[in-house]
Design an enzyme around this catalytic site. Structure first.
Site, PDB file in Angstrom:
ATOM      1  N   HIS A 297       3.692  -6.119   3.876  1.00  0.00           N
ATOM      2  CA  HIS A 297       4.628  -6.954   3.128  1.00  0.00           C
ATOM      3  C   HIS A 297       5.854  -6.221   2.598  1.00  0.00           C
ATOM      4  O   HIS A 297       6.410  -6.596   1.573  1.00  0.00           O
ATOM      5  CB  HIS A 297       3.894  -7.635   1.970  1.00  0.00           C
ATOM      6  CG  HIS A 297       2.936  -8.678   2.436  1.00  0.00           C
ATOM      7  ND1 HIS A 297       2.334  -9.588   1.607  1.00  0.00           N
ATOM      8  CD2 HIS A 297       2.472  -8.968   3.683  1.00  0.00           C
ATOM      9  CE1 HIS A 297       1.544 -10.389   2.298  1.00  0.00           C
ATOM     10  NE2 HIS A 297       1.606 -10.020   3.565  1.00  0.00           N
TER      11      HIS A 297
ATOM     12  N   ASP B 263       5.144  -8.344   9.560  1.00  0.00           N
ATOM     13  CA  ASP B 263       3.795  -8.563   9.017  1.00  0.00           C
ATOM     14  C   ASP B 263       2.900  -9.179  10.084  1.00  0.00           C
ATOM     15  O   ASP B 263       2.407 -10.295   9.941  1.00  0.00           O
ATOM     16  CB  ASP B 263       3.916  -9.487   7.787  1.00  0.00           C
ATOM     17  CG  ASP B 263       2.585  -9.728   7.098  1.00  0.00           C
ATOM     18  OD1 ASP B 263       1.758  -8.799   7.096  1.00  0.00           O
ATOM     19  OD2 ASP B 263       2.373 -10.827   6.564  1.00  0.00           O
TER      20      ASP B 263
ATOM     21  N   TRP C 251      -1.752 -15.643  -3.557  1.00  0.00           N
ATOM     22  CA  TRP C 251      -0.607 -15.430  -2.663  1.00  0.00           C
ATOM     23  C   TRP C 251      -0.100 -16.787  -2.205  1.00  0.00           C
ATOM     24  O   TRP C 251      -0.882 -17.661  -1.825  1.00  0.00           O
ATOM     25  CB  TRP C 251      -0.987 -14.592  -1.435  1.00  0.00           C
ATOM     26  CG  TRP C 251       0.143 -14.589  -0.457  1.00  0.00           C
ATOM     27  CD1 TRP C 251       1.300 -13.869  -0.551  1.00  0.00           C
ATOM     28  CD2 TRP C 251       0.261 -15.397   0.728  1.00  0.00           C
ATOM     29  NE1 TRP C 251       2.123 -14.176   0.504  1.00  0.00           N
ATOM     30  CE2 TRP C 251       1.525 -15.109   1.287  1.00  0.00           C
ATOM     31  CE3 TRP C 251      -0.556 -16.335   1.351  1.00  0.00           C
ATOM     32  CZ2 TRP C 251       1.978 -15.720   2.460  1.00  0.00           C
ATOM     33  CZ3 TRP C 251      -0.108 -16.949   2.508  1.00  0.00           C
ATOM     34  CH2 TRP C 251       1.149 -16.628   3.061  1.00  0.00           C
TER      35      TRP C 251
ATOM     36  N   ASP D 233      -0.012  -8.342  11.181  1.00  0.00           N
ATOM     37  CA  ASP D 233      -1.450  -8.326  10.929  1.00  0.00           C
ATOM     38  C   ASP D 233      -2.271  -7.891  12.141  1.00  0.00           C
ATOM     39  O   ASP D 233      -3.284  -8.525  12.470  1.00  0.00           O
ATOM     40  CB  ASP D 233      -1.915  -9.685  10.377  1.00  0.00           C
ATOM     41  CG  ASP D 233      -1.489  -9.875   8.930  1.00  0.00           C
ATOM     42  OD1 ASP D 233      -1.884  -9.051   8.096  1.00  0.00           O
ATOM     43  OD2 ASP D 233      -0.739 -10.830   8.642  1.00  0.00           O
TER      44      ASP D 233
ATOM     45  N   ASP E 238       0.021  -5.598  -0.105  1.00  0.00           N
ATOM     46  CA  ASP E 238      -0.406  -5.721   1.292  1.00  0.00           C
ATOM     47  C   ASP E 238       0.556  -4.842   2.084  1.00  0.00           C
ATOM     48  O   ASP E 238       1.778  -5.004   1.972  1.00  0.00           O
ATOM     49  CB  ASP E 238      -0.303  -7.205   1.695  1.00  0.00           C
ATOM     50  CG  ASP E 238      -0.676  -7.466   3.149  1.00  0.00           C
ATOM     51  OD1 ASP E 238      -0.189  -6.729   4.035  1.00  0.00           O
ATOM     52  OD2 ASP E 238      -1.419  -8.432   3.415  1.00  0.00           O
TER      53      ASP E 238
ATOM     54  N   LYS F  60       5.309 -10.406  -1.275  1.00  0.00           N
ATOM     55  CA  LYS F  60       5.667 -10.380   0.140  1.00  0.00           C
ATOM     56  C   LYS F  60       7.183 -10.347   0.277  1.00  0.00           C
ATOM     57  O   LYS F  60       7.894 -10.871  -0.579  1.00  0.00           O
ATOM     58  CB  LYS F  60       5.094 -11.623   0.821  1.00  0.00           C
ATOM     59  CG  LYS F  60       5.265 -11.623   2.322  1.00  0.00           C
ATOM     60  CD  LYS F  60       4.263 -12.519   3.004  1.00  0.00           C
ATOM     61  CE  LYS F  60       4.532 -12.556   4.496  1.00  0.00           C
ATOM     62  NZ  LYS F  60       3.504 -13.227   5.248  1.00  0.00           N
TER      63      LYS F  60
ATOM     64  N   HIS G 116      -4.306  -5.047   0.196  1.00  0.00           N
ATOM     65  CA  HIS G 116      -4.657  -5.663   1.471  1.00  0.00           C
ATOM     66  C   HIS G 116      -4.288  -4.641   2.529  1.00  0.00           C
ATOM     67  O   HIS G 116      -3.126  -4.240   2.635  1.00  0.00           O
ATOM     68  CB  HIS G 116      -3.863  -6.955   1.705  1.00  0.00           C
ATOM     69  CG  HIS G 116      -4.550  -8.161   1.157  1.00  0.00           C
ATOM     70  ND1 HIS G 116      -4.053  -9.432   1.298  1.00  0.00           N
ATOM     71  CD2 HIS G 116      -5.734  -8.287   0.495  1.00  0.00           C
ATOM     72  CE1 HIS G 116      -4.894 -10.289   0.720  1.00  0.00           C
ATOM     73  NE2 HIS G 116      -5.907  -9.628   0.228  1.00  0.00           N
TER      74      HIS G 116
ATOM     75  N   GLU H 125      -0.219 -11.226  -5.160  1.00  0.00           N
ATOM     76  CA  GLU H 125       0.202 -10.487  -3.969  1.00  0.00           C
ATOM     77  C   GLU H 125       1.665 -10.806  -3.659  1.00  0.00           C
ATOM     78  O   GLU H 125       2.050 -11.969  -3.570  1.00  0.00           O
ATOM     79  CB  GLU H 125      -0.681 -10.906  -2.781  1.00  0.00           C
ATOM     80  CG  GLU H 125      -0.294 -10.244  -1.452  1.00  0.00           C
ATOM     81  CD  GLU H 125      -1.190 -10.678  -0.291  1.00  0.00           C
ATOM     82  OE1 GLU H 125      -1.965 -11.636  -0.454  1.00  0.00           O
ATOM     83  OE2 GLU H 125      -1.099 -10.054   0.788  1.00  0.00           O
TER      84      GLU H 125
ATOM     85  N   ASP I  74      -7.092  -7.201   5.597  1.00  0.00           N
ATOM     86  CA  ASP I  74      -6.383  -8.466   5.830  1.00  0.00           C
ATOM     87  C   ASP I  74      -5.598  -8.373   7.133  1.00  0.00           C
ATOM     88  O   ASP I  74      -4.454  -7.936   7.147  1.00  0.00           O
ATOM     89  CB  ASP I  74      -5.437  -8.765   4.651  1.00  0.00           C
ATOM     90  CG  ASP I  74      -4.684 -10.080   4.856  1.00  0.00           C
ATOM     91  OD1 ASP I  74      -5.131 -10.905   5.673  1.00  0.00           O
ATOM     92  OD2 ASP I  74      -3.644 -10.278   4.195  1.00  0.00           O
TER      93      ASP I  74
HETATM   94  C1  RNT Z   1      -0.079 -13.372   4.036  1.00  0.00           C
HETATM   95  C2  RNT Z   1      -0.910 -12.588   3.070  1.00  0.00           C
HETATM   96  C3  RNT Z   1      -2.222 -13.198   2.687  1.00  0.00           C
HETATM   97  C4  RNT Z   1      -2.970 -13.761   3.872  1.00  0.00           C
HETATM   98  C5  RNT Z   1      -4.402 -14.136   3.584  1.00  0.00           C
HETATM   99  C6  RNT Z   1      -4.971 -14.998   4.637  1.00  0.00           C
HETATM  100  O1  RNT Z   1       0.994 -12.695   4.484  1.00  0.00           O
HETATM  101  O2  RNT Z   1      -1.096 -11.306   3.534  1.00  0.00           O
HETATM  102  O3  RNT Z   1      -2.976 -12.273   2.014  1.00  0.00           O
HETATM  103  O4  RNT Z   1      -2.954 -12.901   4.956  1.00  0.00           O
HETATM  104  O5  RNT Z   1      -4.506 -14.654   2.343  1.00  0.00           O
HETATM  105 ZN    ZN Z   2      -2.422 -10.084   2.446  1.00  0.00          ZN
END
Ligand code: RNT
Ligand code: ZN
Length: 419
Positions: A262, A294, A184, A296, A259, A227, A286, A225, A326
């Site tokens: 994303h 995003d 990523w 998290d 993810d 986004k 993720h 990955e 994640d």
């Molecule tokens: C970032 C991605 C990625 C990170 C990690 C730390 O938006 O989700 O996967 O969160 O690699």
């Molecule tokens: Zn991620």
């Protein structure tokens, strides 16, 4: 009623719906879920002093952040002692452990820099997943790494990716478990670019060069990955969804990684899983909780989390979907955050395993949509808490909030005493 009696009562209730909860519990114990090391230190790592970059952000300043490998391992152990089920360790390259005075830049990382983590994983019977770290580093030039127009920059990051392939293979060989290696980057532009194709072509070429590093496809599973955007990178992301999916589709052995933070807020990864399962032998996830962006946040046992787990279980895809957590919250006790997030995903999987999937599918296929709605609503008020408590009990973990008291004690005795 004591715990055993409550389970018996709940088991019968589920039985009446055609669900056998005993094999559901046994099955869950064997499903590996990747636990991210970066929740313990706000994605800081050990190889730099600078800020977190790449368009991602941790917010909050809760005391007690792990500042070195020993603290991070200690905290992770504490967290894992409250988590049922099988875990894989998910590492980022920035978590290399260097001996005193030694430092290798990211393009020169070697397996030996992760020997301590291998030891940690082996002692705990965990496999390891890996992530090259394409952020928080002075060689990120103008926000770009693998898609940079500057050849020196791009070369550096390609070399980093290749080093990570070698390290991933080492992890797989040492643990006996295949290593999922996720690529990523936050590469992109804050404002409207004049060239969208150039960075993507360079990104494509860079990943191809990384994957030209020899590796055993049974041992290393590279993924890309995607986004939609990052903070300060709002207008253009090189590794968009279409880019990542197409890259994986055209490169055998490369998996797409979704993810669930994303995508646009009205898109759901729970709906995308089956679409990819039609075409890819394996995919990666993720699992996070986006709040408006995003962000998290810590994963909860909420509707979308449950729905994602259902899609994996009812499509018989537990061996095809590599599941990794994640998220990172620096505003609350980090160990509790780890536990709540991991256990929420465990709950979601258990809930999916205790759903009469075949019966519900038949209702759909017979177009009995009214009954389908009634039954799906009925499932929501089943005594799931008693099944969960039994699972925790069988895994030797206290099912009441006792674990939280223990974490508060640890906070007082260990975390608050850190400088
Ligand atoms: C970032 C991605 C990625 C990170 C990690 C730390 O938006 O989700 O996967 O969160 O690699
Ligand atoms: Zn991620």
């Amino acid at each position: 009623m004591n715990q055993a009696e409550r389970y018996e009562w709940a088991r019968e209730k589920y039985g009446a719906m055609g669900v056998d909860t005993d094999p559901a519990i046994s099955r869950l114990k064997e499903i590996p879920v990747s636990l991210h090391c970066w929740q313990g230190d706000d994605v800081t790592g050990f190889d730099h002093d600078g800020p977190l970059t790449g368009g991602i952000q941790t917010t909050g300043n809760y005391p007690g952040r792990a500042k070195n490998p020993e603290e991070l391992m200690q905290d992770m152990d504490k967290a894992m002692s409250f988590m049922p089920g099988r875990k894989k360790l998910n590492l980022h390259a920035s978590y290399a452990v260097f001996e005193d005075g030694e430092l290798a830049d990211r393009d020169r990382l070697e397996p030996k820099h992760f020997a301590k983590w291998v030891e940690f994983a082996r002692e705990r019977k965990m496999g390891i997943d890996f992530n090259p770290t394409f952020f928080s580093h002075d060689k990120v030039k103008d926000g770009l790494t693998l898609s940079s127009p500057d050849e020196e920059t791009r070369k550096f990051w390609i070399a980093h990716g290749k080093a990570c392939i070698r390290i991933s293979q080492y992890f797989a060989q040492e643990t006996g478990v295949p290593c999922v290696m996720n690529i990523w980057t936050g590469d992109g532009y804050k404002d409207i670019p004049a060239d969208r194709l150039g960075p993507r072509m360079r990104y494509r070429d860079s990943i191809e060069q990384i994957l030209s590093e020899p590796f055993d496809k049974k041992l290393v599973k590279p993924c890309v990955e995607s986004k939609v955007f990052g903070i300060g990178v709002e207008s253009y992301t090189a590794g968009s969804s279409e880019f990542a999916l197409s890259f994986a589709a055209f490169h055998e052995g490369c998996l797409p990684l979704m993810d669930n933070g994303h995508y646009h807020p009205t898109e759901f990864v729970s709906d995308k899983i089956s679409a990819l399962l039609c075409f890819y032998p394996e995919i990666a996830l993720h699992i996070t909780r986006p709040v408006r962006w995003d962000s998290d946040h810590v994963v909860l046992f909420d509707d979308e989390t449950r729905e994602m787990a259902k899609e994996i279980v009812r499509n018989d895809a537990l061996k095809r979907v590599h599941m990794a957590l994640d998220y990172f919250d620096a505003g609350i006790n980090r160990i509790s955050a780890w536990v709540v997030g991991f256990n929420s995903w465990q709950k979601a999987l258990l809930n999916a395993l205790c759903t009469p999937n075949q019966m519900l599918k038949e209702l759909q296929d017979n177009n009995e949509m009214t009954r389908l709605m009634v039954m799906q609503e009925e499932m929501k008020t089943m005594p799931f808490g008693d099944i969960w408590a039994e699972y925790l009990h069988q895994c030797g973990i206290s099912s009441d909030r006792k674990w939280f008291d223990e974490i508060m004690e640890y906070e007082k005795e260990v975390l608050l005493k850190r400088r």
